[in-house]
Design an enzyme around this catalytic site. Structure first.
Site, PDB file in Angstrom:
ATOM      1  N   THR A   1      30.451  37.886 -36.970  1.00  0.00           N
ATOM      2  CA  THR A   1      31.503  37.427 -36.003  1.00  0.00           C
ATOM      3  C   THR A   1      32.854  37.771 -36.512  1.00  0.00           C
ATOM      4  O   THR A   1      34.232  37.519 -36.296  1.00  0.00           O
ATOM      5  CB  THR A   1      31.023  36.064 -35.710  1.00  0.00           C
ATOM      6  OG1 THR A   1      30.910  36.345 -35.080  1.00  0.00           O
ATOM      7  CG2 THR A   1      32.743  35.979 -34.636  1.00  0.00           C
TER       8      THR A   1
ATOM      9  N   LYS B   1      28.937  41.473 -27.055  1.00  0.00           N
ATOM     10  CA  LYS B   1      27.532  40.814 -27.877  1.00  0.00           C
ATOM     11  C   LYS B   1      26.113  40.202 -27.126  1.00  0.00           C
ATOM     12  O   LYS B   1      26.953  39.746 -25.407  1.00  0.00           O
ATOM     13  CB  LYS B   1      28.226  39.665 -28.400  1.00  0.00           C
ATOM     14  CG  LYS B   1      26.894  38.683 -28.534  1.00  0.00           C
ATOM     15  CD  LYS B   1      27.132  37.707 -30.383  1.00  0.00           C
ATOM     16  CE  LYS B   1      25.858  36.656 -31.190  1.00  0.00           C
ATOM     17  NZ  LYS B   1      26.347  36.830 -32.124  1.00  0.00           N
TER      18      LYS B   1
ATOM     19  N   ASP C   1      31.078  32.276 -31.148  1.00  0.00           N
ATOM     20  CA  ASP C   1      31.026  34.047 -30.910  1.00  0.00           C
ATOM     21  C   ASP C   1      31.566  34.971 -29.642  1.00  0.00           C
ATOM     22  O   ASP C   1      32.519  35.158 -29.743  1.00  0.00           O
ATOM     23  CB  ASP C   1      29.912  34.566 -31.082  1.00  0.00           C
ATOM     24  CG  ASP C   1      28.926  34.362 -32.293  1.00  0.00           C
ATOM     25  OD1 ASP C   1      29.465  33.735 -33.212  1.00  0.00           O
ATOM     26  OD2 ASP C   1      27.683  34.875 -33.375  1.00  0.00           O
TER      27      ASP C   1
ATOM     28  N   ALA D   1      23.043  39.676 -32.887  1.00  0.00           N
ATOM     29  CA  ALA D   1      22.358  38.569 -33.292  1.00  0.00           C
ATOM     30  C   ALA D   1      21.825  38.388 -34.224  1.00  0.00           C
ATOM     31  O   ALA D   1      20.491  39.149 -34.492  1.00  0.00           O
ATOM     32  CB  ALA D   1      22.081  37.767 -32.028  1.00  0.00           C
TER      33      ALA D   1
HETATM   34  N1  LIG Z   1      35.537  36.881 -44.226  1.00  0.00           N
HETATM   35  C1  LIG Z   1      35.615  35.499 -43.960  1.00  0.00           C
HETATM   36  N2  LIG Z   1      36.916  34.633 -43.212  1.00  0.00           N
HETATM   37  C2  LIG Z   1      36.045  33.498 -43.389  1.00  0.00           C
HETATM   38  N3  LIG Z   1      35.056  33.223 -43.605  1.00  0.00           N
HETATM   39  C3  LIG Z   1      33.310  34.303 -43.650  1.00  0.00           C
HETATM   40  C4  LIG Z   1      34.200  35.175 -44.246  1.00  0.00           C
HETATM   41  N4  LIG Z   1      33.079  35.586 -43.876  1.00  0.00           N
HETATM   42  C5  LIG Z   1      32.515  34.789 -43.986  1.00  0.00           C
HETATM   43  N5  LIG Z   1      32.580  33.593 -43.439  1.00  0.00           N
HETATM   44  C6  LIG Z   1      32.276  32.274 -42.905  1.00  0.00           C
HETATM   45  O1  LIG Z   1      30.874  32.971 -43.170  1.00  0.00           O
HETATM   46  C7  LIG Z   1      30.248  31.423 -41.921  1.00  0.00           C
HETATM   47  C8  LIG Z   1      29.550  32.481 -41.219  1.00  0.00           C
HETATM   48  O2  LIG Z   1      30.265  33.378 -40.000  1.00  0.00           O
HETATM   49  P1  LIG Z   1      29.796  33.825 -38.701  1.00  0.00           P
HETATM   50  O3  LIG Z   1      30.384  32.924 -37.543  1.00  0.00           O
HETATM   51  O4  LIG Z   1      30.908  34.860 -39.108  1.00  0.00           O
HETATM   52  O5  LIG Z   1      28.536  34.365 -38.833  1.00  0.00           O
HETATM   53  P2  LIG Z   1      27.625  35.847 -37.857  1.00  0.00           P
HETATM   54  O6  LIG Z   1      26.943  36.332 -38.814  1.00  0.00           O
HETATM   55  O7  LIG Z   1      28.219  36.341 -37.019  1.00  0.00           O
HETATM   56  O8  LIG Z   1      26.558  34.202 -37.829  1.00  0.00           O
HETATM   57  P3  LIG Z   1      25.434  34.177 -36.195  1.00  0.00           P
HETATM   58  O9  LIG Z   1      24.166  35.031 -37.007  1.00  0.00           O
HETATM   59  O10 LIG Z   1      25.499  32.880 -36.130  1.00  0.00           O
HETATM   60  O11 LIG Z   1      26.561  35.530 -34.789  1.00  0.00           O
HETATM   61  C9  LIG Z   1      31.352  31.170 -40.952  1.00  0.00           C
HETATM   62  O12 LIG Z   1      30.964  29.793 -41.403  1.00  0.00           O
HETATM   63  C10 LIG Z   1      32.366  31.407 -42.704  1.00  0.00           C
HETATM   64  O13 LIG Z   1      32.501  30.310 -43.225  1.00  0.00           O
HETATM   65 MG   LIG Z   2      28.141  35.492 -34.893  1.00  0.00          MG
END
Ligand SMILES: Nc1ncnc2c1ncn2[C@@H]1O[C@H](COP(=O)(O)OP(=O)(O)OP(=O)(O)O)[C@@H](O)[C@H]1O
Ligand SMILES: [Mg+2]
Length: 225
Positions: free
Chosen positions: A16, A37, A53, A114
């Site tokens: 995300t 999404k 998200d 997801a």
């Molecule tokens: N560039 C970034 N800046 C800040 N936080 C980040 C960064 N990359 C990863 N994170 C951290 O990773 C965690 C998860 O990020 P994110 O919600 O984007 O994951 P996701 O892969 O979209 O998860 P989901 O599978 O639930 O959709 C966040 O809590 C964040 O702290």
């Molecule tokens: Mg996500």
């Protein structure tokens, strides 16, 4: 559809953040961006620090969250299980149609999956199938640290085996001063995966900060501008 689909090596890996940074950076350039999404789970367990998200992606593009995601579930589970437990019949074609409708009139589409690439939306329809149906090339969000080489190469191999093009990998969050292992991971993934490996600095959930971080990604080279 012009754009990219952001998948990840795992859940919680930064998809995300990467997708929202792309959306915010492209929007800041004056492009009309459609974030999509297919399904968001976990509405019952919101993180007080981070918007859901579809809420963050919508905010980054200036569109309502309902336009980003047509389907939501309360429990934080794989979409197929959340749907089964709720008794909902999920129609993959309807998810694809919702994405196409959201993309109408937009210059560029940024999708987010997801979990990882082989997560089931239904038992017969994976995130990988949805990416194929949208016809978008992939960006793989991955951790910079230990374990990322294997997870990232597996994801790339699985994507290419299905005929998906991989635009690049984004290691996130990339520290200001990466250590030797992180730098080596970047080079090793690029060499063994025959892929461009970009990085994304740490960003908050404010749209301006996401746009600033996203502006450093290779937006032109990835055909997004
Ligand atoms: N560039 C970034 N800046 C800040 N936080 C980040 C960064 N990359 C990863 N994170 C951290 O990773 C965690 C998860 O990020 P994110 O919600 O984007 O994951 P996701 O892969 O979209 O998860 P989901 O599978 O639930 O959709 C966040 O809590 C964040 O702290
Ligand atoms: Mg996500």
């Amino acid at each position: 559809m012009r754009g990219a689909f952001v998948t990840g090596t795992d859940t919680g890996v930064g998809k995300t953040v990467v997708a929202a940074a792309l959306v915010a950076a492209l929007s800041a350039r004056g492009l009309r961006v459609a974030p999509v999404k297919p399904v968001v789970t976990g509405l019952d367990e919101p993180d007080p620090e981070r918007p859901l998200d579809h809420v963050l992606l919508g905010a980054a593009a200036g569109v309502p969250p309902e336009r980003v995601t047509p389907l939501t579930f309360g429990p934080a589970l794989s979409p197929h299980l959340a749907a089964e437990l709720s008794g909902a019949a999920v129609e993959p074609a309807a998810l694809v149609a919702a994405a196409r409708a959201a993309a109408e009139g937009a210059d560029v589409v940024i999708g987010e999956g997801a979990g990882g690439l082989l997560v089931p939306i239904t038992r017969g329809y994976l995130i990988r199938d949805y990416a194929l149906d949208l016809g978008l090339p992939l960006i793989v969000a991955a951790r910079p640290g230990l374990g990322t080489i294997n997870h990232t190469l597996l994801t790339i191999e699985s994507a290419r085996a299905a005929g998906l093009r991989v635009l690049g990998v984004v290691l996130t969050p990339w520290p200001a001063e990466p250590d030797a292992m992180q730098r080596s991971n970047r080079e090793t993934i690029a060499a063994l995966g025959e892929v461009e490996v970009a990085t994304l600095r740490r960003a908050g959930v404010e749209v301006a900060d996401l746009a600033g971080a996203g502006a450093a990604l290779p937006l032109e080279r990835w055909g997004l501008t």
